[in-house]
Write a protein that holds these residues in place. Sequence first.
Motif: not given
Lengths: 326, 437
Positions: B372-374, B370, B407, B363-364, B366-367
Amino acid sequence: MSKLTLSVSPHIRSRLTTGGIMLDVVIALIPALIAGTVIFGLRALVLTAVCVASCMLAEFLFEFILKKPLTINDLSAVVTGMLLAFNLPVTIPFWQAVLGSVIAIIVVKQLFGGLGLNFANPAITARIVLFISFANTSMTHWIDPTRTFMSFNWANADMAASATPLAVLKPGSTGSLPSLMNMLLGIEGGCIGETCALALILGGIYLVARKVISFHIPVVFVATVFVLSLLVAPEGYSSLEYATYQILSGGLMIGAIFMATDYVTSPTTSLGKIIFALGCGVITFAIRIWGSYPEGVSFSILFMNLLVPFINKLTPTKPLGGAKAE
Amino acid sequence: MLPKLNGVTLPHRKNTAKMPAVKMTPPRLVTIPMNMHIGAPAVPCVKPGDEVKVGQLIAEAGGFVSAPVHASVSGKVKSVAPMLASTGTEIMAITIESDGEMAISEDCVAPDITDYDSFIAAVRASGAVGLGGAGFPTAVKLDVKDTSRIEQIIINGAECEPYITSDTRTMIDDANLIAEGIELLKKWLNAKQVIIGIEKNKPEAIKAMSTLCDDTVSVKVLPSIYPQGGEKVLIYNCTGKIVPEGKLPIDVGVIVLNCTTLAFIASYVKTGIPLVNKLMTVDGSAVAEPKNVIVPIGTSMADVFDFCGGFKEEPHKAFYGGPMMGIAVPDLSAPILKNTNAIIALNKADSVLPEPTPCIRCGKCVKACPLKLMPVDFARALSVKDVEMLEKRKVNLCMECGCCSYVCPARRPLVENNKLAKAELRKYQAAKKEENK
């Protein structure tokens, strides 16, 4: 001039790798390994080595025989081996530990496609298989750690059995509880890596500080058990005392910090993680209070693992400026 | 306090930040493509053999969303023929053999600006496009018809990509041009509030721009978290406004202009010399002498690298722009474009392609996103061609900033996935539209 490399951006990457993350988890587990060895004797260390070695070997052989890319370098099998060992009583026969490792790696992980594709936590599932298979023998044989503490002897299966704090906490049970300080330090009956709450919390702080895990799952999981326990303290305990015993007992800390936070088998977003951890907490509590087993952490995580795809579906992020779908 | 947007912390590598730009010696040959902007390609209006001078119109805008193109050297038109662009498509390009004179065309006279319309016309004639990298025709962006819609104009000086310092140098060395540009915005667009957004890793530029502050002009110091320069991110961080899906910044009362674009417009209004030169950063592990250089548009990358002392190591990868969003080129004959703000060449070690390993769903990505997409969901949905999921999760909003790929510990090509997913979604939506007809 030679041809230039063509690729889609970005042209730089962070240094973080899967192996690096797993190494951080291994580092975070070291305090608990040291604690387990100090508390239960040298056999705890050897048992961990046996689990790690058999997990790695199982992964290697499976991939080698099926001509798949070899992935033991990513250290995920090491993490699985350590977590499995930490969830076993120190006196378990080695062959059962090896069997558990094979179940974790081959059945739960590799048969579903390997790293990233398993739907359940390999170590937890293997522990449950062993627990059910050897319920009344090796998997529930707890030795008295006050006799092995700091002895660095070989923990002996013939040693006097002791009850775990959770069994004592179960309504209708007699027997006495260790002091809360001993509970924190892990001088109590239980699996080798689960008893020392202090070592596990240290590891958890390391993982959060290194941004390997977020605080959501451990905090919500433990807090849920704590708050629910406050409500049902039986006679003879103050609510606070009872709830504190509950969260320091059994596999809650190792489960909440190391098992429920497994990336592959937990939700992606913070909201999803909170729902997942709430579910884990409620189920753990229900099994501990009303179930026929004294402990419910493994079952709760396994059950919530199965719900992860649904939780993920219900808890997406909200894209910046995203229009509502028609 | 606004909730913070995510992003990634990158190495800055602003090695050239203290180097004012030097003018490159004119190249022997320039190759000027017709698609240096978003929109319709420009249409050549010269033919082989024609004599041209610097600033002379050589291709007219090919439509409303388009921009004219001007000669960047004086000399003889050698060919008007298709070339292979870095995108892999064939595109018309004009090749000019330089006579070394750099004689400026008599057509270059300061435009006569009397009102809003003539200002827009001047911007259109200047050939200006978004110089931050996007290449959107500036005149189209400024052509808002009713200037009362403009609540804020944001000057983008974020320059969030590693290596690049061309905007930094413009803000420091051409602060007067930016000041004049802001005056133009006030005069002709009735700008009520001008915000200059700069990442905090450029103290000198912040100092230079702070001298321009008054009742309407302010400097917004942005955190050094990539991508501050992304339009939606910049608007959010400077004004708190969110540009809704499918809308333009002007729909929320905002116009974003890159600082170098604004400086160029001010210079054009003064001199009438259209967009023929580009200030850009030349850097990367293979480059002998990293520099900021002013280069005639159409110069080959090879010539620019030669001007920067050639290579200290053999280059194995070269790209336009920064390492996060830069477009790799197959060879160094690729020409400098209007929107080129940097060219980077990397050595062998830095060019090694990462080996992807299985996604561990950490999930990095997602974090890091900018917007907030997945990306983790896009990758899975794309692998099973679940276009409805792509639509629901808004892959179309992805600006390909590169944070997710950067990331990813499993080194997965997430930006590439997103690009493919966006194409897949467009195909699906087009088919659905067709069906509904």
